[in-house]
Design an enzyme around this catalytic site. Structure first.
Site, PDB file in Angstrom:
ATOM      1  CE  LYS A 164       1.784   5.055   8.412  1.00 38.36           C
ATOM      2  NZ  LYS A 164       0.429   5.541   8.645  1.00 38.36           N
ATOM      3  CE1 TYR A 197      -3.633   2.571   0.521  1.00 40.39           C
ATOM      4  CE2 TYR A 197      -2.344   3.357   2.374  1.00 40.39           C
ATOM      5  CZ  TYR A 197      -3.380   3.524   1.487  1.00 40.39           C
ATOM      6  OH  TYR A 197      -4.170   4.645   1.568  1.00 40.39           O
ATOM      7  CG  ASP A 216       5.767   3.725   0.852  1.00 39.50           C
ATOM      8  OD1 ASP A 216       6.022   4.365   1.898  1.00 39.50           O
ATOM      9  OD2 ASP A 216       4.615   3.499   0.466  1.00 39.50           O
TER      10      ASP A 216
END
Length: 427
Positions: free
Chosen positions: A267, A144, A239
């Protein structure tokens, strides 16, 4: 049965918000029941709207590596807010956070801040297409990378939990330019590049998969990926929205000694506020406007409150012993949970990298999305609710990670293991 405050809030929310939540991963669709509405957090703990207390392993899906309401972060954000919340102009905070990122991640020479991990990955892929002049991208089943159109193809995590392999509303042409391969399969990677020579702009990968549950790369896999992309002229994009600053200051790329062309962050780099970033070597980043023709912008990018939170967090993470503590706590949790399941006939596999782990209700091994999907998801759902009864809050899906923070204690781990044992009675 008396309606709880969380249940009443969820009832109201469903009248106003799609599904009652602002992100599908919060919906509890795969475990049943109503999501808890959280009112506050401190350290390793959170409290819901009915004042129930939980040891928290969601940690806002990863950012709260210092724990909730860390005093340095709260102080930094408060001080920034007193001066104004947004200017739409450059600030010193942007420069300082950029210095911390570039100093920590050797592959990043130039960095651009955005507002989310999704923005970071969308921008990095646009940049890869601009730099290479190619159109195709390659990703992995269960990986994802945010909700950009071209990336919502076999995207794991929330989509897998909801049983949706992709998203409605995506132009067929975008999906056609996205090649999807099984994770941890070097042979499939070689065949894909052989079938599309000179056509692939970039490979985007979570170097430690975190959205099919935690799945580490097999030995040599990332190295082969680096060699194949370099040989073909494609860019390699890591990522590291989840793994960045989580498994070390230099992320998974430092752990595995692989240098990507571009890195996406999120994050932790925002310290709990909405921040993303993408960066890489200077020659590639020179394509980004205003230096080059690849346009990307954002009114709230580099927001002073978000920069302050990120600076305070990264400065804490540079203190000696932080990652040793996270490794020790993660190992202690893994050992305790392994012992709990060893005394039962319930099949279980734990994948862990540092302070990231996932419990799969499967005999394992779990090496890719197919393996992750083969677990007993219903048994996990029952165990999830048993953990809640024991005061332990984890993600409502076995396609997600548990996150340990430096605020967690050995006593927290002991309580968690005890609750995990009791929760097995419901399985």
């Amino acid at each position: 049965m008396k309606t709880t405050h969380s249940q009443e809030l969820f009832r109201r929310a469903k009248e106003l918000i799609p599904g009652g939540v602002n992100s599908p991963a919060r919906s509890w669709g795969s475990v049943g029941g109503n999501p808890l509405f959280i009112t506050r957090g401190a350290g390793s703990r959170i409290w819901d709207a009915d004042d129930n207390e939980f040891i928290d392993y969601v940690c806002s899906w990863g950012p709260m590596i210092l724990g909730h309401a860390h005093p340095d972060v709260v102080s930094a954000v408060s001080a920034a807010a007193e001066k104004g919340t947004s200017y739409g102009a450059p600030t010193e905070g942007e420069v300082r956070l950029a210095e911390l990122v570039v100093d920590s991640v050797p592959s990043i020479e130039i960095v651009r801040f955005v507002n989310s991990g999704t923005e970071a990955t969308m921008s990095a892929l646009r940049l890869a297409r601009a730099f290479t002049g190619r159109s195709k991208i390659l990703k992995f089943d269960g990986g994802y990378h945010g909700h950009g159109d071209a990336l919502l193809v076999k995207a794991g995590s929330g989509l897998a939990t909801a049983g949706v392999p992709t998203s409605a509303g995506i132009h067929a042409g975008l999906a056609a330019d996205t090649i999807v391969l099984p994770y941890n399969d070097t042979e499939a990677l070689e065949k894909a590049f052989a079938a599309h020579p000179g056509e692939i702009a970039a490979v985007i990968v979570e170097p430690i998969a975190g959205n099919m549950g935690v799945v580490p790369p097999q030995p040599g896999y990332l190295g082969a990926m680096r060699e194949i992309t370099e040989r073909d002229g494609a860019l390699l994009i890591f990522d590291e929205v989840i793994s960045g600053f989580r498994v070390g200051l230099d992320g998974a790329q430092g752990m595995f000694k692989i240098t990507p062309d571009l890195t996406c962050l999120g994050k932790i780099v925002g310290g709990g506020l909405p921040v993303g970033a993408y960066g890489g070597r200077e020659g590639v980043m020179a394509m980004v406007a205003p230096l080059g023709p690849m346009y990307q912008a954002g009114t709230l990018s580099g927001n002073p409150l978000a920069m302050a939170a990120g600076i305070a967090t990264l400065e804490q993470l540079r203190e000696p012993g932080i990652y040793d503590r996270l490794e020790r706590l993660g190992a202690l949790l893994e050992a305790g949970l392994t012992e709990v399941f060893a005394d039962t006939e319930v099949p279980m596999t734990i994948n862990r990298v540092g302070s990231l782990l996932t419990v799969f209700f499967s005999p394992g091994p779990v090496r890719d999305m197919a393996d992750a999907s083969a677990g007993d998801h219903e048994a996990f759902g029952r165990w999830f609710h048993g953990l809640l009864e024991g005061g332990i809050y984890i993600a409502p899906s076995d396609y997600e990670a548990w996150f340990v923070s430096i605020a967690h204690t050995e006593a927290d781990i002991e309580q968690t293991v005890s609750a995990a044992k009791a929760a097995l009675e419901s399985v």
